[in-house]
Design an enzyme around this catalytic site. Structure first.
Site, PDB file in Angstrom:
ATOM      1  N   CYS A 280       0.813  -1.226   0.000  1.00 24.93           N
ATOM      2  CA  CYS A 280       0.000   0.000   0.000  1.00 24.93           C
ATOM      3  C   CYS A 280       0.841   1.269   0.000  1.00 24.93           C
ATOM      4  O   CYS A 280       0.327   2.356  -0.245  1.00 24.93           O
ATOM      5  CB  CYS A 280      -0.945  -0.005   1.194  1.00 24.93           C
TER       6      CYS A 280
ATOM      7  N   HIS B 130      -3.070   6.961   3.333  1.00 26.65           N
ATOM      8  CA  HIS B 130      -3.539   5.721   2.702  1.00 26.65           C
ATOM      9  C   HIS B 130      -4.923   5.383   3.252  1.00 26.65           C
ATOM     10  O   HIS B 130      -5.138   5.365   4.465  1.00 26.65           O
ATOM     11  CB  HIS B 130      -2.545   4.591   2.975  1.00 26.65           C
TER      12      HIS B 130
ATOM     13  N   ASN C 197     -10.532   0.197   0.404  1.00 23.08           N
ATOM     14  CA  ASN C 197      -9.075   0.318   0.427  1.00 23.08           C
ATOM     15  C   ASN C 197      -8.523  -0.145  -0.921  1.00 23.08           C
ATOM     16  O   ASN C 197      -8.594  -1.331  -1.257  1.00 23.08           O
ATOM     17  CB  ASN C 197      -8.555  -0.575   1.567  1.00 23.08           C
TER      18      ASN C 197
HETATM   19  N1  ACO Z   1     -18.998  -8.548   9.336  1.00 22.58           N
HETATM   20  C1  ACO Z   1     -19.411  -8.963  10.555  1.00 22.58           C
HETATM   21  N2  ACO Z   1     -18.599  -9.465  11.472  1.00 22.58           N
HETATM   22  C2  ACO Z   1     -17.277  -9.532  11.155  1.00 22.58           C
HETATM   23  C3  ACO Z   1     -16.778  -9.116   9.922  1.00 22.58           C
HETATM   24  C4  ACO Z   1     -17.708  -8.617   8.983  1.00 22.58           C
HETATM   25  N3  ACO Z   1     -17.328  -8.194   7.752  1.00 22.58           N
HETATM   26  N4  ACO Z   1     -15.435  -9.310   9.916  1.00 22.58           N
HETATM   27  C5  ACO Z   1     -15.118  -9.836  11.088  1.00 22.58           C
HETATM   28  N5  ACO Z   1     -16.224  -9.964  11.845  1.00 22.58           N
HETATM   29  C6  ACO Z   1     -16.336 -10.498  13.201  1.00 22.58           C
HETATM   30  C7  ACO Z   1     -15.241 -11.460  13.559  1.00 22.58           C
HETATM   31  O1  ACO Z   1     -15.517 -12.766  13.065  1.00 22.58           O
HETATM   32  C8  ACO Z   1     -15.268 -11.396  15.045  1.00 22.58           C
HETATM   33  O2  ACO Z   1     -16.316 -12.207  15.518  1.00 22.58           O
HETATM   34  P1  ACO Z   1     -16.165 -13.068  16.858  1.00 22.58           P
HETATM   35  O3  ACO Z   1     -15.950 -12.059  17.943  1.00 22.58           O
HETATM   36  O4  ACO Z   1     -17.456 -13.773  16.937  1.00 22.58           O
HETATM   37  O5  ACO Z   1     -14.978 -13.950  16.635  1.00 22.58           O
HETATM   38  C9  ACO Z   1     -15.628  -9.962  15.325  1.00 22.58           C
HETATM   39  O6  ACO Z   1     -16.204  -9.432  14.122  1.00 22.58           O
HETATM   40  C10 ACO Z   1     -14.439  -9.115  15.710  1.00 22.58           C
HETATM   41  O7  ACO Z   1     -13.391  -9.371  14.784  1.00 22.58           O
HETATM   42  P2  ACO Z   1     -12.061  -8.534  14.818  1.00 22.58           P
HETATM   43  O8  ACO Z   1     -11.158  -8.981  13.724  1.00 22.58           O
HETATM   44  O9  ACO Z   1     -11.543  -8.559  16.236  1.00 22.58           O
HETATM   45  O10 ACO Z   1     -12.638  -7.123  14.473  1.00 22.58           O
HETATM   46  P3  ACO Z   1     -12.000  -5.724  14.736  1.00 22.58           P
HETATM   47  O11 ACO Z   1     -12.825  -4.997  15.698  1.00 22.58           O
HETATM   48  O12 ACO Z   1     -10.539  -5.804  14.975  1.00 22.58           O
HETATM   49  O13 ACO Z   1     -12.211  -5.032  13.319  1.00 22.58           O
HETATM   50  C11 ACO Z   1     -10.857  -4.435  11.429  1.00 22.58           C
HETATM   51  C12 ACO Z   1     -11.570  -5.558  12.165  1.00 22.58           C
HETATM   52  C13 ACO Z   1     -11.898  -3.438  10.940  1.00 22.58           C
HETATM   53  C14 ACO Z   1     -10.146  -5.016  10.238  1.00 22.58           C
HETATM   54  C15 ACO Z   1      -9.904  -3.773  12.448  1.00 22.58           C
HETATM   55  O14 ACO Z   1      -9.029  -4.724  13.004  1.00 22.58           O
HETATM   56  C16 ACO Z   1      -9.107  -2.695  11.868  1.00 22.58           C
HETATM   57  O15 ACO Z   1      -9.542  -1.592  11.754  1.00 22.58           O
HETATM   58  N6  ACO Z   1      -7.859  -3.009  11.445  1.00 22.58           N
HETATM   59  C17 ACO Z   1      -7.000  -2.110  10.805  1.00 22.58           C
HETATM   60  C18 ACO Z   1      -6.385  -2.789   9.672  1.00 22.58           C
HETATM   61  C19 ACO Z   1      -7.042  -2.468   8.365  1.00 22.58           C
HETATM   62  O16 ACO Z   1      -7.896  -1.642   8.234  1.00 22.58           O
HETATM   63  N7  ACO Z   1      -6.546  -3.128   7.359  1.00 22.58           N
HETATM   64  C20 ACO Z   1      -6.928  -2.797   6.042  1.00 22.58           C
HETATM   65  C21 ACO Z   1      -6.074  -3.422   5.069  1.00 22.58           C
HETATM   66  S1  ACO Z   1      -4.384  -3.412   5.405  1.00 22.58           S
HETATM   67  C22 ACO Z   1      -3.657  -2.029   4.808  1.00 22.58           C
HETATM   68  O17 ACO Z   1      -4.152  -1.344   3.966  1.00 22.58           O
HETATM   69  C23 ACO Z   1      -2.345  -1.694   5.313  1.00 22.58           C
END
Ligand code: ACO
Length: 318
Positions: free
Chosen positions: A108, A242, A272
C-alpha cells in the site's frame, strides 16, 4: 521533482455493503462502523491493465505531454494480470509509450516509494518526464468467503506525471520485516520436488496488529517529514493518508491535532485500493479544483512488509 499531471480510473461495478450481505454473514452497520466503507468498485468485465492505461492517459493529458515524451514508467502494483511481464510493460503498449518500464511492489506504500524512486532518476538526469501508475486489483486477491478481509478492499488506478522542478520537500521510507500480520503467499506451481506446496493462497490479515502499526508509524512519519521540510502541521492544506480504514485516519488525525477538513477521504466510496488510494485521492482533489500552487500536501502510507512511507509536497503544478 514536481507533479505535472494526475489521472485516475475506477471499475464501473459498484458493490454496496448491502450487496455483500446477500452472500456473507455481515451487515452494513458492522462494516461502516468499523471501517467507514459503504461501497467499493470491483473489476467485472474490465481488466486491470486497461484501467491503469486509462488513468495514465488522463495524467498525460493533464500534464500536457504525449506518451512519446516519457523517459520512464513505474507501476506500483501488488498483483498484476501476469506474474511476468510486469503491468508497466502492458500499459506501455496500451498508451503508446516507448520508455523503459518496470513494476515495484511496496504494497500500500508503493506510490510513495515510486515518487522517491522517480526523484532519484530526475536528480541524476536520467529522466525528464516520468509516469507513475498505481493500479490494484485487490478483489482478485481476497477470499470472497472471508468476511474479515474481502469487505475492506476495492480496485482502482491512479497516476501522476512527474518532471523536474521544486515540489517534493521531504520523503521518509521504512521497512520492518514481518510476514505474519499481513500477507498473501504465492502458489508454488506443481513441482514434484517442492515439499511445501501452496495451492490456495488468499490474503491473511491480523487487523488489530495492522491497526497498531499503521497508526503509530503514520503519525511518526508525518511528523518527521514535516520537521525535515521545516513546515508546521497547521500549514499543511491536506493530509493524504492511505485509505485503509476511517479509524486509522481518525487516530492519526488526532495525534496530529488537525481538523477533519484537512483529511480528504475516498475510502467510504472506494474501499481500500492499496497503493492506488493516494494517487486517486490526489486526482480527485486536483480535478475538483481544490489545489492551488504553493499548497502543502503531506502524504503517508503503510502496508504489508511491513512498509511505510511519507512525503511532503508543495503543489507547483503549472
Ligand atoms: N462482518 C461482521 N462481522 C465480522 C466481519 C464482517 N465483515 N469481519 C469480522 N467480523 C467479526 C469477527 O468474526 C469477530 O467475531 P467473533 O468475535 O465472533 O470472533 C468480530 O467481528 C471481531 O473481529 P475482529 O477482527 O476482532 O474485528 P476488529 O474490531 O478488529 O475489526 C478491522 C476488524 C476493521 C479489520 C480492524 O481490526 C481494523 O480496523 N484493522 C485495521 C487494519 C485495516 O484496516 N486493514 C486494512 C487493510 S491493510 C492495509 O491497507 C495496510
Amino acid at each position: 521533482m514536481r507533479i505535472t499531471g494526475t489521472g485516475s480510473e475506477l471499475p464501473k461495478r459498484v458493490v454496496t455493503n448491502d450487496e455483500l450481505m446477500t452472500f456473507l454473514d455481515t451487515s452494513d452497520e458492522w462494516i461502516t462502523s468499523r471501517t467507514g466503507i459503504s461501497k467499493r468498485r470491483v473489476l467485472s468485465d474490465e481488466s486491470l491493465d486497461k484501467l491503469a492505461a486509462s488513468a495514465a492517459a488522463k495524467a498525460l493529458e493533464n500534464a500536457g505531454i504525449g506518451a512519446n515524451e516519457l523517459d520512464l514508467m513505474i507501476c506500483s502494483n501488488v498483483m498484476g494480470p501476469y506474474i511476468t511481464p510486469g503491468l508497466s510493460c502492458i500499459v506501455q503498449g496500451l498508451i503508446g509509450a516507448h520508455c523503459p518500464c518496470f513494476d515495484i511492489n511496496a504494497a500500500c506504500a508503493g506510490f510513495i516509494y515510486a515518487l522517491d524512486m522517480a526523484k532519484a532518476y530526475l536528480d541524476s538526469n536520467k529522466a525528464a518526464n516520468i509516469l507513475i501508475v498505481s493500479a490494484e486489483a485487490v478483489s482478485h486477491m481476497t477470499d470472497w468467503n472471508d468476511r474479515a478481509t474481502c469487505v475492506l478492499f476495492g480496485d482502482g488506478a491512479g497516476a501522476v506525471v512527474v518532471s523536474k522542478g521544486e515540489g517534493l520537500r521531504a520523503v521518509r521510507l521504512g521497512t520492518t520485516s514481518n510476514t505474519e500480520v499481513l500477507y498473501q503467499k504465492q502458489i508454488t506451481g506443481n513441482s514434484p520436488f517442492e515439499l511445501n506446496q501452496v495451492k490456495d493462497p488468499s490474503l491473511v490479515m491480523n487487523g488489530q496488529e495492522v491497526y497498531k502499526f499503521a497508526v503509530s508509524v503514520s503519525a511518526e512519519d508525518v511528523k518527521a517529514v514535516l520537521e525535515q521540510s521545516g513546515i508546521q502541521a497547521q500549514d499543511v492544506k491536506y493530509f493524504l493518508l492511505h485509505q485503509a480504514n476511517h479509524r486509522i485516519l481518525e487516530a492519526v488525525r488526532s495525534r496530529l491535532h488537525q481538523g477533519k477538513e484537512k483529511f480528504p477521504v475516498n475510502l467510504d466510496r472506494l474501499g481500500n485500493t492499496s497503493s492506488a488510494s493516494i494517487p486517486i485521492l490526489l486526482d480527485e482533489l486536483n480535478r475538483q479544483g481544490k489545489l492551488s500552487d504553493g499548497d502543502i500536501l503531506a502524504m503517508s502510507a503503510f502496508g504489508a512488509g511491513l512498509v511505510n512511507g511519507a512525503c511532503v509536497i508543495q503543489w507547483n503544478f503549472k
